[in-house]
Design a protein around this motif. Structure first.
Motif, PDB file in Angstrom:
ATOM      1  N   THR A  19       0.845  -1.191   0.000  1.00 16.04           N
ATOM      2  CA  THR A  19       0.000   0.000   0.000  1.00 16.04           C
ATOM      3  C   THR A  19       0.880   1.242   0.000  1.00 16.04           C
ATOM      4  O   THR A  19       2.071   1.181   0.314  1.00 16.04           O
ATOM      5  N   PRO A  20       0.305   2.422  -0.336  1.00 10.59           N
ATOM      6  CA  PRO A  20       1.089   3.662  -0.253  1.00 10.59           C
ATOM      7  C   PRO A  20       1.718   3.879   1.107  1.00 10.59           C
ATOM      8  O   PRO A  20       2.828   4.372   1.215  1.00 10.59           O
ATOM      9  N   ALA A  21       1.003   3.475   2.161  1.00 10.25           N
ATOM     10  CA  ALA A  21       1.556   3.652   3.514  1.00 10.25           C
ATOM     11  C   ALA A  21       2.837   2.866   3.692  1.00 10.25           C
ATOM     12  O   ALA A  21       3.737   3.271   4.422  1.00 10.25           O
ATOM     13  N   LYS A  24       5.900   4.967   2.014  1.00 13.85           N
ATOM     14  CA  LYS A  24       6.063   6.385   2.340  1.00 13.85           C
ATOM     15  C   LYS A  24       7.523   6.797   2.230  1.00 13.85           C
ATOM     16  O   LYS A  24       8.403   6.133   2.762  1.00 13.85           O
ATOM     17  N   GLU A 468       0.784  12.303  -2.890  1.00 11.90           N
ATOM     18  CA  GLU A 468       0.261  11.032  -3.388  1.00 11.90           C
ATOM     19  C   GLU A 468       1.385  10.146  -3.925  1.00 11.90           C
ATOM     20  O   GLU A 468       1.448   8.947  -3.636  1.00 11.90           O
ATOM     21  N   GLY A 471       3.336   8.493  -1.171  1.00 15.03           N
ATOM     22  CA  GLY A 471       2.651   7.537  -0.313  1.00 15.03           C
ATOM     23  C   GLY A 471       2.007   8.078   0.936  1.00 15.03           C
ATOM     24  O   GLY A 471       1.612   7.301   1.808  1.00 15.03           O
ATOM     25  N   TRP A 472       1.862   9.386   1.068  1.00 12.59           N
ATOM     26  CA  TRP A 472       1.285   9.956   2.280  1.00 12.59           C
ATOM     27  C   TRP A 472      -0.234  10.045   2.209  1.00 12.59           C
ATOM     28  O   TRP A 472      -0.900  10.160   3.238  1.00 12.59           O
ATOM     29  N   GLU A 474      -3.867   8.756  -0.389  1.00 17.04           N
ATOM     30  CA  GLU A 474      -4.348   7.980  -1.534  1.00 17.04           C
ATOM     31  C   GLU A 474      -5.674   8.564  -1.992  1.00 17.04           C
ATOM     32  O   GLU A 474      -6.487   9.041  -1.192  1.00 17.04           O
ATOM     33  N   THR A 494      -2.916   8.194   4.443  1.00 17.60           N
ATOM     34  CA  THR A 494      -2.661   6.768   4.645  1.00 17.60           C
ATOM     35  C   THR A 494      -2.385   6.527   6.127  1.00 17.60           C
ATOM     36  O   THR A 494      -1.873   7.402   6.829  1.00 17.60           O
TER      37      THR A 494
END
Length: 495
Positions: A19-21, A24, A468, A471-472, A474, A494
Motif C-alpha cells: 500500500t502507499p503507507a 512512504k 500522493e 505515499g502519504w 491515496e 494513509t
C-alpha cells in the motif's frame, strides 16, 4: 525454514506491491547545521551585535546581517571601496536572512536601524513645510506662466522669451522615506529618482519576494534592477513623461523572510542566471525559539548600543560629497594599505582555485566569483564604522572571514533548495492535513482553507500530487461524500 522464506517473500511482495503507507518516502531532509557566525570578524560592530542579541535573544547571523546592512546604509554615501585592478565598488550590502515567524525579526530590525529611523523622522518633520512651500511655488509658477503667455507679443519667439523669463518649474521635495518595507521595484526607482539613497529594509520580506515584484512576469525585471543598484550603476530610463538619468544612487537590501519564500528564490533558475543570488549575503541561523528566557537589562550592553547609535547617527548626519552639477553622491575612494593588498591577493587566488570543478565553491560559482568584492565591501563598511578611510590588513581579513561564512551558507541553502521548494510546501500541507480531525480532504478545501502558499488551485494540485506519489495520501473514488457533499477530487491520509 519455511517460515523464514515466507517472511522474506512477504517482505519483497510488500515492497513491490504494498500500500502507499508501506512505501512512504520522506518529503525533505533538513539542511546541514550552520557554521558558527564569526563574531570576532565584526570588529568594532561586535559589541552592538552582542547587545542586540542579548536584548532580543535572537540568532547571531540574523542580528549581524541586520546591523551590517544598516551600517552599510550609513557608510555608502561617504565611501566607495577601490579594489586594485577591479575598480570602484559601492559599500552596498544585500542581506537576506531566513527567519521563521516568531523570531523577533521586527525587534532586531528596530534596534539595528535606529539611526535610519531617526533620520527619516527628521526628514518627515521637514517634509510638511517643504511640501507646503512647493505648492505655493508651483501655483506661482503656473500663474506666471499663464500671464507670460497672455502678455507675450504674437509669435512663437515672443512666447518662448516670455516663458524663459518665468524660470524653471519647481520640483516637489523628496519623499522622507529612506527604507520602504513594501515597495515595487518601480516604486524604489521612483524614490531614488528624487533622492540619492533609498533602500529596501523589511523584517517581513515575503511581502516583497512573494508579492507583485517577484511574480513570474515581473521577477526578471526586479532582479536585474536590483543587480544594477547593487553595482552602483546610474538609473537610466526612457519614459513617456521624459527620460530619467540619475547618477550617484545608493540602495542597500536587508530582508528577513521565512524559509519557503527564500527557497523559492534560491531554487529559481532566473535568480542564479541573472546574478542576483551571487550578490546576496544569505544565511539561515538555527532558531532560538524556546530558549529565550527572561533576562534583566545590563548596563554594559546598553552602553554598547548607545555607542552604536552615536556612531551611526554621526554617519547619517555627516554631509556626503555630492556630484558636481548633480544631486547624487560622489563618495570618496577607500583604498587598501600595502599589507591589506597582499592579503587581498592571497584571498582572491585561494577563492579562484576553489571554483574549479569538484572544489569547495564549484556549486556556488556565482557567489564565489564575487567573494573578493563581498569581502572588500564588508571590510569597507567595518572601516567606515571604525572611523577609518583606508582598509588595513586586520579589517580586510575580517571582511574575508565574513564573506567566507556567507559562502558556506550559500552552499548549505543551495543544497537544501535542490530538494525543491515544492517539497517544503508538501511538508506544510501534510502537517496542516494531519492536524485536521477528518483524514479525508478535497482539492477545493486545500486551496480554500489550507496553508497560505497553497491557496491557488494549480499549486494545490501540484503539491497534492507530491504527497500522493510519496505515499502519504491515496485518492478516493470520485463522488466521495465529504462534509455532506460529493467531491470529484479528494484524498485520504494513509494510516
Amino acid at each position: 525454514m519455511d517460515n523464514v522464506v515466507d517472511a522474506a517473500e512477504a517482505f519483497v511482495a510488500k515492497a513491490i506491491h504494498g500500500t502507499p503507507a508501506d512505501r512512504k518516502q520522506p518529503l525533505y531532509r533538513a539542511s546541514a547545521p550552520a557554521a558558527d557566525y564569526p563574531m570576532a570578524a565584526l570588529l568594532e560592530l561586535r559589541p552592538a551585535v552582542e547587545a542586540i542579541i542579548y536584548k532580543s535573544r535572537t540568532p547571531e547571523s540574523l542580528v549581524a546581517g541586520s546591523v551590517l546592512a544598516s551600517a552599510g546604509f550609513c557608510a555608502a554615501p561617504h565611501f566607495d571601496v577601490e579594489i586594485p585592478q577591479v575598480g570602484m565598488k559601492p559599500l552596498i550590502l544585500a542581506v537576506l536572512t531566513v527567519a521563521q515567524s516568531g523570531e523577533r525579526k521586527s525587534t532586531v530590525d528596530t534596534l539595528a536601524t535606529g539611526a535610519i529611523r531617526r533620520a527619516e523622522a527628521k526628514l518627515a518633520a521637514e517634509y510638511e513645510g517643504e511640501f507646503a512651500a512647493y505648492k505655493c511655488e508651483k501655483e506661482a509658477f503656473e500663474a506666471a506662466k499663464a500671464e507670460a503667455k497672455k502678455s507675450a507679443k504674437k509669435g512663437r519667439a515672443a512666447v518662448a522669451a516670455a516663458l524663459a523669463g518665468v524660470g524653471i518649474e519647481p520640483k516637489p521635495p523628496a519623499s522622507p522615506m529612506l527604507t520602504p518595507s513594501e515597495a515595487t521595484i518601480e516604486g524604489l526607482i521612483l524614490e531614488l529618482s528624487s533622492r540619492p539613497n533609498s533602500s529596501l529594509f523589511s523584517s517581513e520580506a515575503g511581502m516583497l519576494l512573494g508579492g507583485h515584484a517577484f511574480t513570474p512576469e515581473n521577477a526578471m525585471k526586479s532582479m536585474t534592477n536590483l543587480n544594477s543598484l547593487w553595482d552602483g550603476a546610474p538609473i537610466k530610463r526612457a519614459r513617456a513623461t521624459g527620460p530619467v538619468f540619475k547618477m550617484g544612487r545608493r540602495s542597500s537590501l536587508s530582508l528577513m523572510a521565512q524559509k519557503s519564500v527564500v527557497l523559492r528564490l534560491v531554487s529559481n533558475g532566473d535568480a542564479a542566471d541573472t546574478g542576483m543570488l551571487a550578490r546576496l549575503l544569505l544565511s539561515e541561523p538555527e532558531t532560538t525559539i524556546g530558549t529565550r528566557f527572561w533576562r534583566n537589562s545590563r548596563d554594559d550592553y546598553e552602553k554598547f548600543l548607545a555607542e552604536y547609535n552615536r556612531r551611526t547617527d554621526d554617519l547619517m548626519a555627516r554631509k556626503p560629497r555630492i556630484l558636481e552639477n548633480g544631486d547624487g553622491f560622489d563618495p570618496l575612494p577607500m583604498t587598501f594599505d600595502q599589507a591589506a593588498e597582499t592579503r587581498m591577493i592571497a584571498f582572491y587566488d585561494d577563492t579562484e582555485a576553489a571554483l574549479r570543478e569538484g572544489e569547495k565553491y564549484a556549486t556556488i560559482r556565482g557567489y564565489g566569483a564575487k567573494m573578493l568584492e563581498h569581502a572588500s565591501r564588508l571590510a569597507g563598511v567595518l572601516a567606515t564604522y571604525a572611523g577609518k578611510d583606508v582598509i588595513d590588513a586586520t579589517t580586510f581579513d575580517a571582511g574575508a572571514e565574513l564573506a567566507t561564512f556567507y559562502a558556506s551558507e550559500h552552499i548549505r541553502l543551495a543544497d537544501t533548495a535542490c530538494i525543491g521548494g515544492d517539497l517544503l510546501l508538501a511538508q506544510k500541507l501534510l502537517e496542516w492535513w494531519q492536524s485536521r480531525p477528518d483524514p479525508r480532504c478535497s482539492l477545493a478545501a486545500i486551496y480554500q482553507l489550507g496553508p497560505n502558499a497553497i491557496r491557488e488551485a494549480a499549486t494545490a494540485k501540484r503539491i497534492v500530487e507530491i504527497l500522493e506519489e510519496r505515499g502519504w495520501i491515496e485518492r478516493l473514488p470520485a463522488g466521495t461524500q465529504i462534509d455532506g457533499a460529493p467531491k470529484r477530487d479528494a484524498w485520504e491520509l494513509t494510516p
